[in-house]
Design an enzyme around this catalytic site. Structure first.
Site, PDB file in Angstrom:
ATOM      1  N   ARG A 104       0.948  -1.093  -0.074  1.00 49.68           N
ATOM      2  CA  ARG A 104      -0.040  -0.101  -0.012  1.00 49.68           C
ATOM      3  C   ARG A 104       1.013   1.276  -0.051  1.00 49.68           C
ATOM      4  O   ARG A 104       0.639   2.262  -0.487  1.00 49.68           O
ATOM      5  CB  ARG A 104      -0.850  -0.012   1.067  1.00 49.68           C
ATOM      6  CG  ARG A 104      -2.085  -0.962   1.147  1.00 49.68           C
ATOM      7  CD  ARG A 104      -3.065  -0.821   2.235  1.00 49.68           C
ATOM      8  NE  ARG A 104      -2.755  -1.071   3.635  1.00 49.68           N
ATOM      9  CZ  ARG A 104      -2.667  -2.253   4.240  1.00 49.68           C
ATOM     10  NH1 ARG A 104      -3.226  -3.227   3.517  1.00 49.68           N
ATOM     11  NH2 ARG A 104      -2.351  -2.506   5.429  1.00 49.68           N
ATOM     12  N   LYS A 158     -12.132  14.681   5.436  1.00 45.58           N
ATOM     13  CA  LYS A 158     -13.045  14.004   4.774  1.00 45.58           C
ATOM     14  C   LYS A 158     -14.035  13.206   5.610  1.00 45.58           C
ATOM     15  O   LYS A 158     -13.652  12.344   6.224  1.00 45.58           O
ATOM     16  CB  LYS A 158     -12.732  13.219   3.413  1.00 45.58           C
ATOM     17  CG  LYS A 158     -13.684  12.847   2.492  1.00 45.58           C
ATOM     18  CD  LYS A 158     -13.254  11.785   1.374  1.00 45.58           C
ATOM     19  CE  LYS A 158     -13.558  10.243   1.714  1.00 45.58           C
ATOM     20  NZ  LYS A 158     -13.341   9.574   0.622  1.00 45.58           N
ATOM     21  N   GLU A 181     -19.077  14.923   2.316  1.00 50.73           N
ATOM     22  CA  GLU A 181     -19.325  14.189   1.141  1.00 50.73           C
ATOM     23  C   GLU A 181     -20.577  13.334   1.303  1.00 50.73           C
ATOM     24  O   GLU A 181     -20.478  12.226   1.643  1.00 50.73           O
ATOM     25  CB  GLU A 181     -18.003  13.147   0.974  1.00 50.73           C
ATOM     26  CG  GLU A 181     -18.462  12.189  -0.515  1.00 50.73           C
ATOM     27  CD  GLU A 181     -17.188  11.167  -0.668  1.00 50.73           C
ATOM     28  OE1 GLU A 181     -16.363  10.869   0.380  1.00 50.73           O
ATOM     29  OE2 GLU A 181     -17.177  10.633  -1.636  1.00 50.73           O
ATOM     30  N   LYS A 189     -18.347  17.753  -1.316  1.00 53.22           N
ATOM     31  CA  LYS A 189     -17.626  16.704  -2.127  1.00 53.22           C
ATOM     32  C   LYS A 189     -19.100  15.944  -2.634  1.00 53.22           C
ATOM     33  O   LYS A 189     -19.736  15.264  -1.753  1.00 53.22           O
ATOM     34  CB  LYS A 189     -16.626  15.686  -1.782  1.00 53.22           C
ATOM     35  CG  LYS A 189     -16.445  14.692  -2.526  1.00 53.22           C
ATOM     36  CD  LYS A 189     -14.937  13.910  -2.122  1.00 53.22           C
ATOM     37  CE  LYS A 189     -14.855  12.579  -2.876  1.00 53.22           C
ATOM     38  NZ  LYS A 189     -13.552  12.197  -2.930  1.00 53.22           N
TER      39      LYS A 189
HETATM   40  P1  13P Z   1     -14.447   7.527  -6.302  1.00 52.98           P
HETATM   41  O1  13P Z   1     -13.910   8.887  -7.059  1.00 52.98           O
HETATM   42  O2  13P Z   1     -13.876   6.254  -6.702  1.00 52.98           O
HETATM   43  O3  13P Z   1     -15.902   7.572  -6.194  1.00 52.98           O
HETATM   44  O4  13P Z   1     -13.952   7.793  -4.839  1.00 52.98           O
HETATM   45  C1  13P Z   1     -14.064   9.375  -4.387  1.00 52.98           C
HETATM   46  C2  13P Z   1     -14.049   9.050  -2.585  1.00 52.98           C
HETATM   47  O5  13P Z   1     -13.270   9.765  -2.080  1.00 52.98           O
HETATM   48  C3  13P Z   1     -14.984   8.298  -2.205  1.00 52.98           C
HETATM   49  O6  13P Z   1     -15.428   8.501  -0.951  1.00 52.98           O
END
Ligand code: 13P
Length: 340
Positions: free
Chosen positions: A46, A136, A177, A219
Protein backbone atom coordinates in the site's frame (compact mmCIF):
# COMPACT_ATOMS: atom_id res chain seq x y z
CA UNK A 1 -10.41 28.27 14.95
CA UNK A 2 -7.96 30.04 12.63
CA UNK A 3 -10.26 31.53 10.00
CA UNK A 4 -7.42 32.93 7.88
CA UNK A 5 -5.81 29.48 7.69
CA UNK A 6 -9.15 27.84 6.87
CA UNK A 7 -9.70 30.35 4.03
CA UNK A 8 -6.21 29.78 2.64
CA UNK A 9 -6.62 26.01 2.75
CA UNK A 10 -10.04 26.04 1.09
CA UNK A 11 -8.83 28.39 -1.65
CA UNK A 12 -5.77 26.19 -2.29
CA UNK A 13 -7.96 23.08 -2.55
CA UNK A 14 -9.95 24.54 -5.43
CA UNK A 15 -7.10 26.43 -7.15
CA UNK A 16 -7.68 26.90 -10.87
CA UNK A 17 -6.84 23.94 -13.10
CA UNK A 18 -6.17 21.58 -10.19
CA UNK A 19 -8.16 19.04 -8.20
CA UNK A 20 -7.88 16.48 -5.46
CA UNK A 21 -6.70 12.88 -5.47
CA UNK A 22 -8.68 10.65 -3.15
CA UNK A 23 -6.11 8.07 -2.01
CA UNK A 24 -7.89 7.33 1.27
CA UNK A 25 -9.24 3.88 0.51
CA UNK A 26 -9.59 1.93 3.74
CA UNK A 27 -7.49 -1.24 3.92
CA UNK A 28 -10.62 -3.25 3.01
CA UNK A 29 -11.34 -1.20 -0.13
CA UNK A 30 -7.65 -1.27 -1.01
CA UNK A 31 -7.74 -5.04 -0.78
CA UNK A 32 -10.54 -5.15 -3.38
CA UNK A 33 -8.66 -2.83 -5.74
CA UNK A 34 -5.36 -4.71 -5.35
CA UNK A 35 -7.07 -8.06 -5.84
CA UNK A 36 -8.30 -6.90 -9.25
CA UNK A 37 -4.64 -6.69 -10.37
CA UNK A 38 -3.39 -9.65 -8.32
CA UNK A 39 -1.38 -7.65 -5.82
CA UNK A 40 -1.22 -8.73 -2.19
CA UNK A 41 -2.66 -6.02 0.09
CA UNK A 42 0.22 -5.65 2.56
CA UNK A 43 1.14 -2.45 4.36
CA UNK A 44 4.35 -2.20 2.32
CA UNK A 45 2.50 -2.65 -1.00
CA UNK A 46 0.00 0.00 0.00
CA UNK A 47 2.88 2.35 0.84
CA UNK A 48 4.71 1.63 -2.44
CA UNK A 49 1.58 2.17 -4.50
CA UNK A 50 0.64 5.44 -2.79
CA UNK A 51 4.21 6.69 -3.09
CA UNK A 52 4.15 5.86 -6.80
CA UNK A 53 1.19 8.23 -7.13
CA UNK A 54 2.57 10.99 -4.89
CA UNK A 55 6.03 11.02 -6.47
CA UNK A 56 4.77 11.21 -10.06
CA UNK A 57 6.95 13.91 -11.66
CA UNK A 58 5.06 17.17 -12.16
CA UNK A 59 1.82 15.91 -10.61
CA UNK A 60 1.60 19.06 -8.47
CA UNK A 61 0.60 20.96 -11.63
CA UNK A 62 -2.79 19.24 -11.46
CA UNK A 63 -3.17 18.19 -7.83
CA UNK A 64 -4.13 20.71 -5.19
CA UNK A 65 -4.65 18.14 -2.46
CA UNK A 66 -4.56 14.46 -1.56
CA UNK A 67 -6.88 12.67 0.86
CA UNK A 68 -4.93 10.18 2.95
CA UNK A 69 -5.98 7.19 5.03
CA UNK A 70 -4.71 7.17 8.64
CA UNK A 71 -2.12 4.49 7.89
CA UNK A 72 -0.67 6.45 4.94
CA UNK A 73 -0.48 9.70 6.94
CA UNK A 74 1.90 7.86 9.31
CA UNK A 75 4.08 6.31 6.58
CA UNK A 76 7.25 7.62 4.97
CA UNK A 77 7.49 9.12 1.48
CA UNK A 78 10.14 8.30 -1.14
CA UNK A 79 12.53 10.83 0.40
CA UNK A 80 12.10 9.42 3.91
CA UNK A 81 9.97 12.29 5.22
CA UNK A 82 6.48 11.71 6.61
CA UNK A 83 4.00 11.65 3.70
CA UNK A 84 2.01 14.75 4.82
CA UNK A 85 5.25 16.79 4.91
CA UNK A 86 6.35 15.41 1.55
CA UNK A 87 3.06 16.54 -0.02
CA UNK A 88 3.32 19.97 1.61
CA UNK A 89 6.82 20.39 0.16
CA UNK A 90 5.32 19.77 -3.29
CA UNK A 91 2.66 22.42 -2.67
CA UNK A 92 -0.08 19.79 -2.29
CA UNK A 93 -2.43 20.11 0.70
CA UNK A 94 -2.59 16.89 2.75
CA UNK A 95 -6.07 15.83 3.86
CA UNK A 96 -7.28 12.95 5.99
CA UNK A 97 -10.28 10.64 5.94
CA UNK A 98 -11.67 10.69 9.47
CA UNK A 99 -14.92 8.74 9.25
CA UNK A 100 -14.96 5.15 10.42
CA UNK A 101 -17.23 3.72 7.74
CA UNK A 102 -20.93 2.92 7.88
CA UNK A 103 -23.33 1.03 10.15
CA UNK A 104 -26.92 -0.08 9.56
CA UNK A 105 -29.64 2.28 10.76
CA UNK A 106 -32.12 0.36 12.94
CA UNK A 107 -35.69 0.08 11.59
CA UNK A 108 -34.67 0.82 7.99
CA UNK A 109 -34.16 -1.65 5.13
CA UNK A 110 -30.38 -1.73 5.63
CA UNK A 111 -29.77 1.96 5.06
CA UNK A 112 -26.47 3.26 6.41
CA UNK A 113 -25.21 6.01 8.64
CA UNK A 114 -21.55 6.98 8.86
CA UNK A 115 -19.80 6.58 12.20
CA UNK A 116 -16.67 8.14 13.70
CA UNK A 117 -17.74 11.08 15.86
CA UNK A 118 -16.58 9.55 19.15
CA UNK A 119 -13.17 10.96 20.10
CA UNK A 120 -13.02 12.98 16.89
CA UNK A 121 -12.01 16.24 18.62
CA UNK A 122 -8.91 14.53 20.00
CA UNK A 123 -8.04 12.84 16.72
CA UNK A 124 -8.44 16.14 14.86
CA UNK A 125 -5.80 17.82 17.05
CA UNK A 126 -3.33 15.06 16.26
CA UNK A 127 -4.03 15.25 12.52
CA UNK A 128 -3.45 19.00 12.60
CA UNK A 129 -0.07 18.44 14.29
CA UNK A 130 0.77 15.86 11.62
CA UNK A 131 0.20 18.55 8.97
CA UNK A 132 -3.26 17.63 7.67
CA UNK A 133 -5.22 20.73 6.72
CA UNK A 134 -8.50 19.28 5.47
CA UNK A 135 -10.58 16.23 6.31
CA UNK A 136 -13.15 14.04 4.64
CA UNK A 137 -16.33 12.35 5.87
CA UNK A 138 -18.39 10.25 3.45
CA UNK A 139 -22.10 9.58 3.91
CA UNK A 140 -23.83 7.01 1.71
CA UNK A 141 -27.34 7.44 0.34
CA UNK A 142 -28.80 4.53 -1.63
CA UNK A 143 -31.70 4.90 -4.08
CA UNK A 144 -34.20 2.03 -4.31
CA UNK A 145 -37.79 1.00 -3.69
CA UNK A 146 -38.99 3.38 -0.95
CA UNK A 147 -35.47 4.61 -0.13
CA UNK A 148 -33.75 6.80 0.83
CA UNK A 149 -35.94 7.37 3.86
CA UNK A 150 -36.12 10.68 5.63
CA UNK A 151 -34.47 8.91 8.58
CA UNK A 152 -31.38 8.03 6.53
CA UNK A 153 -31.02 11.50 5.02
CA UNK A 154 -31.52 13.15 8.41
CA UNK A 155 -29.12 10.88 10.32
CA UNK A 156 -26.35 11.43 7.78
CA UNK A 157 -26.90 15.19 7.54
CA UNK A 158 -26.68 15.45 11.31
CA UNK A 159 -23.42 13.45 11.45
CA UNK A 160 -21.88 15.47 8.59
CA UNK A 161 -22.72 18.72 10.38
CA UNK A 162 -21.29 17.59 13.72
CA UNK A 163 -18.14 16.44 11.97
CA UNK A 164 -17.83 19.72 10.04
CA UNK A 165 -18.09 21.82 13.22
CA UNK A 166 -15.39 19.71 14.91
CA UNK A 167 -13.09 20.17 11.90
CA UNK A 168 -13.48 23.93 11.79
CA UNK A 169 -12.88 24.23 15.52
CA UNK A 170 -9.52 22.50 14.89
CA UNK A 171 -8.71 24.78 11.91
CA UNK A 172 -9.11 21.88 9.48
CA UNK A 173 -11.33 22.44 6.43
CA UNK A 174 -14.19 19.94 6.37
CA UNK A 175 -14.89 18.24 3.07
CA UNK A 176 -18.44 16.99 3.45
CA UNK A 177 -19.31 14.11 1.16
CA UNK A 178 -22.93 13.04 0.95
CA UNK A 179 -22.64 10.44 -1.84
CA UNK A 180 -25.81 9.40 -3.63
CA UNK A 181 -24.86 6.03 -5.09
CA UNK A 182 -25.31 5.31 -8.79
CA UNK A 183 -26.18 1.66 -8.05
CA UNK A 184 -29.67 0.66 -9.19
CA UNK A 185 -31.94 1.19 -12.17
CA UNK A 186 -33.35 4.60 -11.25
CA UNK A 187 -33.65 7.49 -13.67
CA UNK A 188 -31.52 10.62 -13.67
CA UNK A 189 -34.67 12.51 -12.68
CA UNK A 190 -34.99 10.38 -9.53
CA UNK A 191 -31.30 10.91 -8.79
CA UNK A 192 -31.85 14.66 -9.07
CA UNK A 193 -34.73 14.53 -6.57
CA UNK A 194 -32.64 12.53 -4.09
CA UNK A 195 -29.65 14.85 -4.47
CA UNK A 196 -31.89 17.82 -3.81
CA UNK A 197 -33.41 16.30 -0.67
CA UNK A 198 -30.00 15.19 0.60
CA UNK A 199 -28.28 18.51 0.03
CA UNK A 200 -31.16 20.52 1.49
CA UNK A 201 -31.07 18.44 4.68
CA UNK A 202 -27.29 18.66 4.85
CA UNK A 203 -27.20 22.46 4.60
CA UNK A 204 -30.02 22.79 7.15
CA UNK A 205 -27.98 20.66 9.58
CA UNK A 206 -24.83 22.69 8.90
CA UNK A 207 -26.74 25.84 9.84
CA UNK A 208 -28.06 24.17 13.00
CA UNK A 209 -24.47 23.43 14.10
CA UNK A 210 -23.16 26.94 13.25
CA UNK A 211 -20.81 25.63 10.58
CA UNK A 212 -19.15 28.43 8.62
CA UNK A 213 -20.07 28.15 4.94
CA UNK A 214 -16.98 30.13 3.93
CA UNK A 215 -14.73 27.40 5.32
CA UNK A 216 -16.22 24.26 3.88
CA UNK A 217 -15.88 22.19 0.70
CA UNK A 218 -18.73 20.06 -0.62
CA UNK A 219 -17.79 16.77 -2.24
CA UNK A 220 -20.79 15.51 -4.15
CA UNK A 221 -21.84 12.82 -6.53
CA UNK A 222 -23.13 13.83 -9.97
CA UNK A 223 -26.73 13.41 -11.05
CA UNK A 224 -26.41 10.38 -13.34
CA UNK A 225 -28.81 7.57 -14.28
CA UNK A 226 -28.69 4.42 -12.15
CA UNK A 227 -26.03 2.17 -13.62
CA UNK A 228 -28.55 -0.58 -14.46
CA UNK A 229 -30.95 1.76 -16.25
CA UNK A 230 -30.83 1.08 -20.00
CA UNK A 231 -31.43 4.78 -20.69
CA UNK A 232 -28.30 6.62 -19.63
CA UNK A 233 -28.49 10.41 -19.42
CA UNK A 234 -26.21 12.22 -21.88
CA UNK A 235 -23.21 14.27 -20.78
CA UNK A 236 -25.24 17.46 -21.31
CA UNK A 237 -28.17 16.15 -19.26
CA UNK A 238 -25.92 15.09 -16.38
CA UNK A 239 -24.23 18.50 -16.38
CA UNK A 240 -27.50 20.39 -16.53
CA UNK A 241 -29.22 18.37 -13.78
CA UNK A 242 -26.19 18.43 -11.49
CA UNK A 243 -25.59 22.17 -11.76
CA UNK A 244 -29.32 22.88 -11.36
CA UNK A 245 -29.53 20.93 -8.14
CA UNK A 246 -26.33 22.48 -6.79
CA UNK A 247 -27.56 26.01 -7.57
CA UNK A 248 -30.77 25.26 -5.70
CA UNK A 249 -29.10 23.98 -2.59
CA UNK A 250 -25.48 25.13 -2.14
CA UNK A 251 -24.96 28.71 -0.92
CA UNK A 252 -22.70 30.93 -3.04
CA UNK A 253 -20.68 31.71 0.11
CA UNK A 254 -19.01 28.34 -0.17
CA UNK A 255 -15.45 28.39 -1.59
CA UNK A 256 -15.89 25.43 -3.96
CA UNK A 257 -17.42 22.11 -4.90
CA UNK A 258 -15.57 18.91 -5.81
CA UNK A 259 -16.93 15.70 -7.31
CA UNK A 260 -16.39 12.02 -6.63
CA UNK A 261 -16.38 9.62 -9.59
CA UNK A 262 -18.50 6.94 -7.94
CA UNK A 263 -17.91 4.15 -10.45
CA UNK A 264 -18.28 6.19 -13.64
CA UNK A 265 -15.81 5.36 -16.41
CA UNK A 266 -12.62 7.44 -16.37
CA UNK A 267 -13.62 9.36 -19.46
CA UNK A 268 -17.23 9.92 -18.41
CA UNK A 269 -16.08 11.45 -15.11
CA UNK A 270 -13.80 13.81 -17.06
CA UNK A 271 -16.41 14.69 -19.71
CA UNK A 272 -19.09 15.43 -17.09
CA UNK A 273 -16.77 17.70 -15.11
CA UNK A 274 -15.71 19.61 -18.21
CA UNK A 275 -19.32 20.15 -19.33
CA UNK A 276 -20.23 21.56 -15.92
CA UNK A 277 -17.13 23.73 -15.52
CA UNK A 278 -17.77 25.27 -18.95
CA UNK A 279 -21.19 26.57 -17.88
CA UNK A 280 -21.32 30.34 -17.51
CA UNK A 281 -22.17 32.11 -14.27
CA UNK A 282 -21.31 29.39 -11.75
CA UNK A 283 -21.17 30.81 -8.21
CA UNK A 284 -18.36 28.46 -7.12
CA UNK A 285 -15.32 26.76 -8.70
CA UNK A 286 -15.94 23.10 -9.57
CA UNK A 287 -13.24 20.45 -9.69
CA UNK A 288 -12.51 16.76 -9.17
CA UNK A 289 -11.77 14.70 -6.09
CA UNK A 290 -11.62 11.30 -7.73
CA UNK A 291 -10.23 8.02 -6.56
CA UNK A 292 -11.11 5.41 -9.18
CA UNK A 293 -11.36 7.75 -12.19
CA UNK A 294 -7.83 9.05 -11.49
CA UNK A 295 -6.18 5.84 -10.35
CA UNK A 296 -7.66 3.03 -12.49
CA UNK A 297 -5.21 3.19 -15.42
CA UNK A 298 -2.22 3.58 -13.08
CA UNK A 299 -3.23 0.61 -10.93
CA UNK A 300 -3.79 -1.60 -13.98
CA UNK A 301 -0.38 -0.63 -15.39
CA UNK A 302 1.50 -1.06 -12.10
CA UNK A 303 0.29 -4.56 -11.10
CA UNK A 304 2.71 -4.53 -8.18
CA UNK A 305 5.83 -4.59 -10.42
CA UNK A 306 8.67 -2.13 -9.72
CA UNK A 307 9.50 -2.19 -13.45
CA UNK A 308 6.06 -0.73 -14.25
CA UNK A 309 6.32 2.30 -11.96
CA UNK A 310 7.30 4.82 -14.64
CA UNK A 311 4.54 3.67 -17.03
CA UNK A 312 1.99 3.74 -14.21
CA UNK A 313 3.05 7.28 -13.27
CA UNK A 314 2.61 8.32 -16.89
CA UNK A 315 -0.93 6.91 -16.92
CA UNK A 316 -1.73 8.68 -13.64
CA UNK A 317 -0.27 11.98 -14.88
CA UNK A 318 -2.39 11.73 -18.01
CA UNK A 319 -5.68 11.36 -16.08
CA UNK A 320 -4.72 14.18 -13.72
CA UNK A 321 -3.88 16.35 -16.74
CA UNK A 322 -7.19 15.55 -18.47
CA UNK A 323 -9.15 16.29 -15.29
CA UNK A 324 -7.17 19.48 -14.69
CA UNK A 325 -8.31 20.62 -18.15
CA UNK A 326 -11.86 19.49 -17.39
CA UNK A 327 -11.95 21.63 -14.26
CA UNK A 328 -11.54 24.68 -16.49
CA UNK A 329 -14.09 23.39 -19.02
CA UNK A 330 -11.38 22.88 -21.64
CA UNK A 331 -11.28 19.09 -21.97
CA UNK A 332 -12.17 17.68 -25.38
CA UNK A 333 -12.40 14.05 -26.38
CA UNK A 334 -9.66 14.46 -29.03
CA UNK A 335 -7.19 15.55 -26.34
CA UNK A 336 -7.28 12.09 -24.74
CA UNK A 337 -5.03 10.51 -27.36
CA UNK A 338 -2.97 13.56 -28.35
CA UNK A 339 -1.68 14.17 -24.84
CA UNK A 340 -1.26 10.48 -23.81
P1 13P B 1 -14.42 7.61 -6.30
O1 13P B 1 -13.96 8.75 -7.16
O2 13P B 1 -13.80 6.29 -6.67
O3 13P B 1 -15.90 7.56 -6.17
O4 13P B 1 -13.87 7.89 -4.85
C1 13P B 1 -13.99 9.16 -4.32
C2 13P B 1 -14.08 9.09 -2.86
O5 13P B 1 -13.31 9.71 -2.17
C3 13P B 1 -15.15 8.29 -2.27
O6 13P B 1 -15.27 8.59 -0.91
Amino acid sequence: MDKALLSRTAAAMVAKGKGILAADESSGTCEKRFKSVNVECTEENRRSYRNLLFSTPGIEQYLSGVILFDETARQKAVDGSPIPQYLQKKGIVPGIKVDKGTADIPFTAGEKVTEGLDGLQKRMKEYFEMGCRFAKWRAVITIGEGIPTHTCIYANAHALARYAAICQEASIVPMIEPEVLLDGNHTAERSEEVHEATLRATYAALAAYNVSLEHLILKTSMVVSGKDNPRQASVEEVAERTVRVLKRTVPAAQPGIVFLSGGQSDEAATAHLSAMAAMPGLPWPLTFSYSRALQNPALKTWRGQAGNVAAAQKAFFHRAHMNGLASTGKWRHELEKQAA
